[in-house]
Write a protein that holds these residues in place. Structure first.
Motif, short mmCIF file in Angstrom:
data_model
loop_
_atom_site.label_atom_id
_atom_site.label_comp_id
_atom_site.label_asym_id
_atom_site.label_seq_id
_atom_site.Cartn_x
_atom_site.Cartn_y
_atom_site.Cartn_z
N GLY A 109 -6.53 -10.42 10.83
CA GLY A 109 -6.94 -9.10 10.41
C GLY A 109 -6.03 -8.46 9.39
N ASN A 110 -5.00 -9.19 8.96
CA ASN A 110 -4.12 -8.67 7.90
C ASN A 110 -3.58 -7.28 8.23
OD1 ASN A 110 -4.86 -11.03 6.64
ND2 ASN A 110 -6.27 -10.05 5.25
N MET A 111 -2.84 -7.18 9.29
CA MET A 111 -2.35 -5.88 9.73
C MET A 111 -1.31 -5.31 8.78
SD MET A 111 0.11 -6.90 12.92
CE MET A 111 0.99 -5.34 12.95
N LEU A 112 -1.19 -3.98 8.76
CA LEU A 112 -0.22 -3.27 7.95
C LEU A 112 0.99 -2.89 8.78
CD1 LEU A 112 -2.33 -0.76 5.79
CD2 LEU A 112 -1.52 -3.04 5.18
N PHE A 114 0.86 -1.18 0.00
CA PHE A 114 0.00 0.00 0.00
C PHE A 114 0.90 1.23 0.00
CE2 PHE A 114 -4.16 -1.85 1.27
CZ PHE A 114 -3.74 -3.13 1.58
N PHE A 137 4.11 -0.27 8.46
CA PHE A 137 4.49 0.92 7.70
C PHE A 137 5.99 1.14 7.73
CE2 PHE A 137 0.70 3.32 6.45
CZ PHE A 137 -0.29 2.62 7.10
N GLU A 190 1.22 -5.56 3.89
CA GLU A 190 0.17 -6.31 4.58
C GLU A 190 0.71 -7.70 4.92
OE1 GLU A 190 -3.22 -7.38 2.16
OE2 GLU A 190 -4.54 -6.77 3.79
#
Lengths: 108, 115
Positions: A93-96, A33, A98, A87
């Motif tokens: 919950g497929n956390m991101l 993302f 960064f 991801e």
């Protein structure tokens, strides 16, 4: 510890194409993302996915452990911070995760 | 479509005081996230809700931080007592679901300064 890496600063000239690179060590990563952030405002999604994609002036490349955001026809108004996020499908919950953000500086 | 709303936008407190932040996600979004963003760093996930249940809170300092989403809509994040290192921007985000590839929509954040 899973990490996402991107350069802290990138400089470009108006009208040029600028590339912001991102790589990671997240073993079960799937989607990338790319977010745009003007300080004090809400971060805004530019482009995402698990394959090369394009949204307007924003192109995203995709490799297993890296991605680049290419901004075409750079403008002064593009000067902001760009965040790469990965991801992790291994997490509920497929956390991101960064990266630290890349500040784009635009020279007129 | 209204975006993610957060309040207050700014808060200054002294260490050991308590503070609470509020988030109203996009209507219909089941998943809500709270992130902490320290100056010069990327956002770090603190807690993720799916409706009113916690999906992940592994990075939430539970001795001082708490969050709730009682009715599965609005959420509050509380810090009690605050420490100097809690100075950061607290971002709330929401997504339709928690599935792969779902876009997280962010609010403008609450900037906290602990003196």
């Amino acid at each position: 510890k899973d990490q996402v890496f991107q350069p802290s600063t990138v400089a470009s000239s108006e009208g040029a194409v600028v590339e912001i690179f991102c790589n990671h060590s997240v073993s079960n990563a799937y989607n990338f993302f790319w977010y745009l952030h003007f300080p004090g405002c809400a971060p805004r999604l530019l482009v995402k996915g698990s394959k090369p994609s394009q949204q307007g002036r924003y192109n995203m490349t995709y490799e297993r452990f890296s991605s680049s955001l290419l901004i075409l026809q750079v403008r002064e108004a593009d000067a902001a911070v760009y965040y790469c996020a990965v991801e992790d499908l291994a997490c509920a919950g497929n956390m991101l995760t960064f990266g630290g953000g890349t500040r784009l500086m635009v020279k007129p | 479509e209204a975006g993610v709303a957060q309040s207050p936008r700014y808060k200054i407190i002294e260490k050991r005081q308590s503070v609470a932040f509020w988030c109203n996600p996009i209507s219909g979004h089941a998943t809500l996230y709270w992130y902490q963003q320290i100056l010069g760093q990327g956002p770090k996930l603190l807690i993720q809700f799916q409706n009113n249940g916690v999906v992940d809170d592994s990075q939430l300092p539970k001795d001082r931080f708490s969050a709730e989403r009682l009715k599965g809509v609005d959420s509050t994040l509380k810090i009690q007592p605050a420490k100097l290192e809690d100075s950061a921007v607290y971002l709330c985000a929401s997504s339709l679901e928690a599935g792969g590839g779902e876009t997280q929509y962010f609010g403008p954040g609450t900037r906290l300064l602990v003196l």
